[in-house]
Design a protein around this motif. Structure first.
Motif, PDB file in Angstrom:
ATOM      1  N   PRO A 108       0.878  -1.281   0.177  1.00  0.00           N
ATOM      2  CA  PRO A 108      -0.099  -0.192  -0.015  1.00  0.00           C
ATOM      3  C   PRO A 108       0.899   1.164   0.047  1.00  0.00           C
ATOM      4  O   PRO A 108       0.557   2.302  -0.521  1.00  0.00           O
ATOM      5  N   GLN A 109       1.908   1.385   0.848  1.00  0.00           N
ATOM      6  CA  GLN A 109       2.908   2.472   0.750  1.00  0.00           C
ATOM      7  C   GLN A 109       3.373   2.650  -0.225  1.00  0.00           C
ATOM      8  O   GLN A 109       3.562   3.775  -0.844  1.00  0.00           O
ATOM      9  N   MET A 110       3.918   1.731  -1.000  1.00  0.00           N
ATOM     10  CA  MET A 110       4.762   1.824  -2.200  1.00  0.00           C
ATOM     11  C   MET A 110       3.808   2.077  -3.395  1.00  0.00           C
ATOM     12  O   MET A 110       4.218   3.190  -4.240  1.00  0.00           O
ATOM     13  N   PHE A 111       2.578   1.631  -3.427  1.00  0.00           N
ATOM     14  CA  PHE A 111       1.828   2.252  -4.370  1.00  0.00           C
ATOM     15  C   PHE A 111       1.407   3.725  -4.334  1.00  0.00           C
ATOM     16  O   PHE A 111       1.172   4.338  -5.292  1.00  0.00           O
ATOM     17  N   ALA A 112       0.926   3.960  -3.012  1.00  0.00           N
ATOM     18  CA  ALA A 112       0.666   5.410  -2.857  1.00  0.00           C
ATOM     19  C   ALA A 112       1.896   6.285  -3.301  1.00  0.00           C
ATOM     20  O   ALA A 112       1.512   7.255  -3.849  1.00  0.00           O
ATOM     21  N   ARG A 113       2.907   6.204  -2.885  1.00  0.00           N
ATOM     22  CA  ARG A 113       4.154   6.823  -3.193  1.00  0.00           C
ATOM     23  C   ARG A 113       4.385   6.990  -4.516  1.00  0.00           C
ATOM     24  O   ARG A 113       4.571   7.711  -5.297  1.00  0.00           O
ATOM     25  N   MET A 114       4.103   5.748  -5.385  1.00  0.00           N
ATOM     26  CA  MET A 114       4.123   5.671  -6.736  1.00  0.00           C
ATOM     27  C   MET A 114       3.124   6.676  -7.637  1.00  0.00           C
ATOM     28  O   MET A 114       3.319   7.225  -8.480  1.00  0.00           O
ATOM     29  N   LYS A 115       2.054   6.804  -6.985  1.00  0.00           N
ATOM     30  CA  LYS A 115       0.747   7.370  -7.474  1.00  0.00           C
ATOM     31  C   LYS A 115       1.056   8.628  -7.294  1.00  0.00           C
ATOM     32  O   LYS A 115       0.615   9.405  -8.123  1.00  0.00           O
ATOM     33  N   LYS A 116       1.486   9.181  -6.231  1.00  0.00           N
ATOM     34  CA  LYS A 116       1.816  10.580  -5.753  1.00  0.00           C
ATOM     35  C   LYS A 116       2.738  10.965  -6.732  1.00  0.00           C
ATOM     36  O   LYS A 116       2.652  12.170  -7.372  1.00  0.00           O
ATOM     37  N   ASP A 117       3.753  10.416  -6.832  1.00  0.00           N
ATOM     38  CA  ASP A 117       4.950  10.716  -7.727  1.00  0.00           C
ATOM     39  C   ASP A 117       4.776  10.731  -9.256  1.00  0.00           C
ATOM     40  O   ASP A 117       5.271  11.452 -10.282  1.00  0.00           O
ATOM     41  N   HIS A 118       3.879   9.717  -9.734  1.00  0.00           N
ATOM     42  CA  HIS A 118       3.520   9.402 -11.211  1.00  0.00           C
ATOM     43  C   HIS A 118       2.228   9.249 -11.287  1.00  0.00           C
ATOM     44  O   HIS A 118       1.819   8.020 -11.563  1.00  0.00           O
ATOM     45  N   PRO A 119       1.335  10.228 -11.064  1.00  0.00           N
ATOM     46  CA  PRO A 119      -0.221   9.806 -11.113  1.00  0.00           C
ATOM     47  C   PRO A 119      -0.595   9.098 -12.439  1.00  0.00           C
ATOM     48  O   PRO A 119      -1.915   8.630 -12.446  1.00  0.00           O
ATOM     49  N   GLY A 120      -0.089   9.183 -13.636  1.00  0.00           N
ATOM     50  CA  GLY A 120      -0.804   8.475 -14.654  1.00  0.00           C
ATOM     51  C   GLY A 120      -0.372   6.995 -14.691  1.00  0.00           C
ATOM     52  O   GLY A 120      -1.188   6.361 -15.291  1.00  0.00           O
ATOM     53  N   LEU A 121       0.223   6.613 -13.714  1.00  0.00           N
ATOM     54  CA  LEU A 121       0.594   4.846 -13.800  1.00  0.00           C
ATOM     55  C   LEU A 121      -0.657   4.236 -13.226  1.00  0.00           C
ATOM     56  O   LEU A 121      -1.393   4.881 -12.294  1.00  0.00           O
ATOM     57  N   HIS A 122      -0.864   3.116 -13.557  1.00  0.00           N
ATOM     58  CA  HIS A 122      -1.783   2.078 -12.920  1.00  0.00           C
ATOM     59  C   HIS A 122      -1.288   0.997 -12.407  1.00  0.00           C
ATOM     60  O   HIS A 122      -0.118   0.385 -12.795  1.00  0.00           O
ATOM     61  N   PHE A 123      -2.010   0.115 -11.500  1.00  0.00           N
ATOM     62  CA  PHE A 123      -1.154  -0.806 -10.730  1.00  0.00           C
ATOM     63  C   PHE A 123      -2.141  -2.079 -10.545  1.00  0.00           C
ATOM     64  O   PHE A 123      -3.293  -1.875 -10.456  1.00  0.00           O
ATOM     65  N   GLU A 124      -1.531  -3.179 -10.572  1.00  0.00           N
ATOM     66  CA  GLU A 124      -2.255  -4.367 -10.236  1.00  0.00           C
ATOM     67  C   GLU A 124      -1.752  -5.183  -9.187  1.00  0.00           C
ATOM     68  O   GLU A 124      -0.245  -5.183  -9.142  1.00  0.00           O
ATOM     69  N   MET A 125      -2.307  -5.835  -8.296  1.00  0.00           N
ATOM     70  CA  MET A 125      -1.435  -6.559  -7.184  1.00  0.00           C
ATOM     71  C   MET A 125      -2.310  -7.928  -7.010  1.00  0.00           C
ATOM     72  O   MET A 125      -3.511  -7.906  -7.092  1.00  0.00           O
ATOM     73  N   ILE A 126      -1.531  -8.877  -7.153  1.00  0.00           N
ATOM     74  CA  ILE A 126      -2.024 -10.176  -6.867  1.00  0.00           C
ATOM     75  C   ILE A 126      -1.333 -10.921  -5.771  1.00  0.00           C
ATOM     76  O   ILE A 126      -0.193 -10.907  -5.398  1.00  0.00           O
TER      77      ILE A 126
END
Length: 315
Positions: A108-126
């Motif tokens: 969760p923290q990693m995705f939040a940091r990525m989203k803040k720095d690079h808002p155009g990225l999308h994520f999937e987690m399995i």
């Protein structure tokens, strides 16, 4: 063979109405551009450009080629723009497979940091165990696998065997502690010998996930008595807090739950270590989004006080 440069030359020559105009726009000499057009016409077996009073104009074959050229060049320009956006982390997606405790304590923290720095990225987690996570990378169904293996008295087990083109980035080593209710008689000890827990009832994961516990106990000369089976660390903590059993838990989980005064955490003797890493293929590791995800994971594990591999973990 029709090449992209031929399409660009044709479009520019028709737009300018002169070979010299196209040569200036595209950075060719006029003779070089003429030679390219002639080579294209030889390949097609028919002229594509002719001179008229209005300058250079396309033939019927040239008009057909020009119509397709517009579509092809537009598509190529769009592809270049999209690739540039992915390379610049302005768009794209990253797919990560990870084991459950990493899903709760790291992702969760990693995705939040990525989203803040690079808002155009999308994520999937399995969520997947280590072997399944690596298999998903091999099948092209995810870009990065977060895996672990255990190390006890110099012996590494439940590690995943990697292929030649697969790259492991060590993230951190963490101690695996025994979780005791504060009413337990061994709480007064600084560390706990596994042999002293032979008569305790254990809270453990599913048969596929309890390999570390069974290995430690087997080395100590006994089989653990499994009273509760759960892969939910919240359930594990609460069962132990209520004095219903003892359990093993890695340091990562201690960062995900608030301190509980009813629980005591003690290092084991022999020392048990869980080694956590990120696995991808060589080509996937060149992707900017994958590289950035690994960088952020390393940063946040250091910030959380987890020990970056390789390390010496003291009891």
């Amino acid at each position: 063979m029709i090449e992209l440069k031929h399409l660009r030359l044709l479009r520019s020559a028709v737009a300018h109405g002169t070979i010299s105009g196209a040569a200036r726009e595209l950075g060719y000499s006029q003779p070089a551009l003429t030679q390219q057009i002639q080579a294209l016409e030889r390949y097609l077996g028919t002229p594509v450009l002719v001179r008229s009073r209005r300058g250079i104009v396309p033939t019927d074959a040239g008009r057909i080629l020009l119509r397709h050229a517009e579509l092809v060049l537009q598509s190529i320009a769009l592809a270049e723009s999209e690739i540039e956006a992915v390379a610049g982390l302005r768009s794209g997606r990253i797919r990560i497979a990870c084991f459950p405790s990493a899903a709760g304590a790291l992702m969760p923290q990693m995705f939040a940091r990525m989203k803040k720095d690079h808002p155009g990225l999308h994520f999937e987690m399995i969520e997947a165990d280590s072997a399944k996570a690596v298999e998903l990378v091999r099948r092209g169904e995810c870009d990065l696998a977060i895996i672990y293996s255990h190390l006890t008295e110099g012996e590494t087990f439940d590690a995943v065997e990697l292929g030649e083109d697969e790259v492991l980035t060590p993230l951190f080593d963490e101690r695996v502690d025994v979780v005791l209710p504060t009413s337990h008689p061994l709480v007064s000890k600084r560390w706990v010998d596994v042999r002293e827990l032979r008569d305790d009832l254990w809270i453990a994961g599913c048969p596929r996930c309890r390999g570390n516990l069974e290995h430690l106990c087997r080395v100590a000369g006994f089989e653990p008595q499994i009273g509760f089976e759960t892969d939910d660390y919240l359930a594990l903590h609460r069962l132990a807090a209520l004095g219903l059993g003892v359990a093993l838990a890695p340091e990562l989980m201690h960062t995900a739950f608030p301190n509980d005064e009813r629980l005591a955490l003690r290092p084991l003797q022999p020392l048990s270590v869980r080694q956590v890493g990120a696995v991808s293929t060589g080509p996937l590791m060149q992707l900017p989004a994958v590289q950035r995800a690994v960088e952020i994971l390393l940063e946040q594990t250091q910030d959380a006080g987890l020990r970056v591999s390789p390390s010496t973990i003291q009891t």
